[in-house]
Motif scaffolding. Sequence first.
Motif, short mmCIF file in Angstrom:
data_model
loop_
_atom_site.label_atom_id
_atom_site.label_comp_id
_atom_site.label_asym_id
_atom_site.label_seq_id
_atom_site.Cartn_x
_atom_site.Cartn_y
_atom_site.Cartn_z
N SER A 24 11.30 -11.70 -38.63
CA SER A 24 10.35 -12.34 -37.71
C SER A 24 10.17 -11.54 -36.42
O SER A 24 9.15 -11.66 -35.74
N ASP A 25 11.18 -10.71 -36.08
CA ASP A 25 11.10 -9.94 -34.84
C ASP A 25 10.43 -8.58 -35.02
O ASP A 25 10.20 -7.87 -34.02
N LEU A 26 10.12 -8.19 -36.23
CA LEU A 26 9.51 -6.88 -36.46
C LEU A 26 8.04 -6.91 -36.03
O LEU A 26 7.34 -7.90 -36.22
N ALA A 27 7.60 -5.78 -35.48
CA ALA A 27 6.20 -5.66 -35.07
C ALA A 27 5.83 -4.19 -35.00
O ALA A 27 6.70 -3.33 -34.81
N LEU A 28 4.55 -3.92 -35.15
CA LEU A 28 4.09 -2.54 -35.02
C LEU A 28 4.15 -2.12 -33.56
O LEU A 28 3.70 -2.86 -32.67
N PRO A 29 4.71 -0.96 -33.25
CA PRO A 29 4.77 -0.50 -31.86
C PRO A 29 3.37 -0.15 -31.34
O PRO A 29 2.49 0.25 -32.10
N SER A 30 3.19 -0.31 -30.04
CA SER A 30 1.88 0.00 -29.43
C SER A 30 1.61 1.50 -29.44
O SER A 30 0.47 1.93 -29.55
N ASN A 31 2.67 2.28 -29.36
CA ASN A 31 2.55 3.74 -29.37
C ASN A 31 3.13 4.27 -30.68
O ASN A 31 4.31 4.04 -30.98
N PRO A 32 2.32 4.98 -31.49
CA PRO A 32 2.84 5.48 -32.78
C PRO A 32 4.09 6.34 -32.64
O PRO A 32 4.92 6.38 -33.55
N LEU A 33 4.25 7.01 -31.50
CA LEU A 33 5.44 7.85 -31.32
C LEU A 33 6.72 7.02 -31.25
O LEU A 33 7.81 7.53 -31.52
N GLN A 34 6.57 5.74 -30.89
CA GLN A 34 7.74 4.87 -30.83
C GLN A 34 8.33 4.58 -32.20
O GLN A 34 9.46 4.10 -32.30
N LEU A 35 7.54 4.86 -33.25
CA LEU A 35 8.07 4.67 -34.60
C LEU A 35 9.34 5.48 -34.83
O LEU A 35 10.21 5.09 -35.61
N PHE A 36 9.46 6.61 -34.14
CA PHE A 36 10.58 7.51 -34.37
C PHE A 36 11.74 7.26 -33.41
O PHE A 36 12.73 7.99 -33.43
N SER A 37 11.62 6.23 -32.60
CA SER A 37 12.68 5.89 -31.65
C SER A 37 13.63 4.87 -32.27
O SER A 37 13.22 4.00 -33.06
N THR A 38 14.90 4.96 -31.90
CA THR A 38 15.87 3.97 -32.39
C THR A 38 15.59 2.58 -31.81
O THR A 38 16.06 1.58 -32.35
N ASP A 39 14.82 2.53 -30.72
CA ASP A 39 14.46 1.24 -30.11
C ASP A 39 13.11 0.74 -30.60
O ASP A 39 12.55 -0.19 -30.01
N SER A 40 12.58 1.33 -31.66
CA SER A 40 11.28 0.92 -32.19
C SER A 40 11.30 -0.55 -32.59
O SER A 40 12.32 -1.08 -33.08
N SER A 41 10.18 -1.20 -32.39
CA SER A 41 10.07 -2.61 -32.79
C SER A 41 10.04 -2.78 -34.30
O SER A 41 10.09 -3.91 -34.80
#
Length: 639
Positions: free
Chosen positions: A72-89
């Motif tokens: 339920s907490d998963l969401a697409l990040p606003s910035n595509p570069l955040q996909l590669f972060s360990t803090d990505s949503s």
Amino acid sequence: MDKREAIMREQGREGEREIFSPAPSLHFSPAVYFIGLIVVLIVAAAFRFYGLAWDGGYLFHPDERKIILVASDLALPSNPLQLFSTDSSLNPKFFAYGSFPIYLLRALSMFAPHTNFFVPWRDNSLVDLALLGRTLSALFDLGTIGFTFLLARRLYDARVGLLASACIAVTVLHIQLAHFYAVDTLLTMLVVATMYCAARFAQTGARRVMIAMSVLYGLALATKTSAVVLIVPMVVAVVHVKGKKEIREKREIREVRERKVQSARRVIRVWMARIWATRATLARTVAIALAVFFVTQPYALLDPIRFFGQVGTEWFVARGWLDYPYTRQYADTPPFLYHITQSTIWGMGLPLGIFAWLGSALFVWQWIRTRAWGDGFILAWALFYFLAMGAQYAKYLRYLLPLTPFLFLMASVAFSRITRHASRNKQYLARFAFSLVIGATFVYSLAFVSIYAREHPWIAISKWIYANIPAESSVIVEHWDELLPVSLRLGEPRSPTEYRITLFPFFDDDTPAKRDALVDALASSDYIILASQRLYGTIPRLAARYPMSSRYYRALFDGQLGFEPVMHALNAPTLDGVVLWADPFARVALKPPFTFDSFVFNWGFADESFTVYDQPVPIVFKKTRALSMDQLRVVLTNP
């Protein structure tokens, strides 16, 4: 020796044609078997979809609850570069299970039903996700039945497939786990589907089938890492495929068999030659599987420290190398035998359990005699997986789910073989005996699903607590168990905050400080609430580790602490007034605080994970006699 027979010998299928040719009295057209499969699936669906809202939206299964919360907490990040972060949503940050079931549920969340339960969550979206997940879980288990039929038909015949499918349809363990959205039903379906594609690839060598096999294997790994064992039957399938590069090696195998050289060194050398000859195919298979794994579980690569840390922790806990309270129930339980007895009595029911395990043992004996390739292929999964799971310290009954379809398949093969050359009357007698086994298991399943038609015990006991225990009463509840009472709407919202609750850590090591704290709690408390058997079913078995806590439970149930049982809630499998009782007191020699008015079949202890989520037995004790602190200290100290 003609060419056809030589080919069969090379494939390790000596006598397979004779063994699996159907007996004339039992032969039907393919359409009959597919109609039978449809009937089996209808029966299975009725059991699996019945009562999916069994907990009233409270999400009492902790693994399911965790998966739902993470999804339920998963969401697409606003910035595509955040996909590669360990803090990505999109990073679940939870790897005790694979990410594929979590992403799948989140991707399908738009199809979740809308509910209106009164639950202690921020809104009903979690309940909506849970019902969607349970629907998917039931569908996955139906998929297991279908793939089991196809696998059996591919390796043996449709009759074997129908027998095995019918067994799965009425198996209580499958029915129960289909009511939870954990990972067990999805993993099992992916395992059986991978085995089916591997069998097809071994027989056809088709590239598209190899790709399908690899994709399914990658998804299985992204569901639970225990699926890694699937690599064994996949290797068996790949090296079985005929190709020009294997001609020299096949000649060596034929020479070995003709000379009857059976040394372990020779066998290993032959298999190493097979693997080397097919190294390119194996490399492609593994590469595709890993690509699928990283696509469906990307943060295993992007967040490796957390991933390997959590997976390693789970691995150590399962083997007993890390000590956690929820695995202490398995102290002094015998490896392998515990799984066999618990699955026979509770997971399948005695008739079907005996059929599955004895039939599988007979199947192994038949493989030793015939060395049929199909048998060895099935054992490459079943035997290795059973050895891996059965030897673990943690022996949750659900760990056997990816094995049970193969137990039924092996037992059905053995059953078909031993009846192959029997007279027609004996064949009819065998069919009648199998019908009795299925019928008895069907009755057991009917009794079991009755628990989903009644109110969950934790809800029922909570209603009683609010109606009978005055507000501001002092209550002891147990750490590592469900906090009771749960929040309810009884005309108006009711909450456990109405009571002065002491959450006592009974699983902590016994120390003088713990004893003094317990004495203070007992002296000042009016009620004690035991939500389930989680603690009193384990701690008294570990008297050397918990001498004081073991005395506490014995004294509580014997009335020596001044508390008496005043209420319990029971929701055991029941059929026509007959109760099938999983006795939580059987292993700890405690006096049950209640009796039954109806006829009871006491089948002894059941694995905690089999009863504690959907059929726990909460008990409320009331103080009827006040003891001084010195008296309480004496009771807890003296043996």
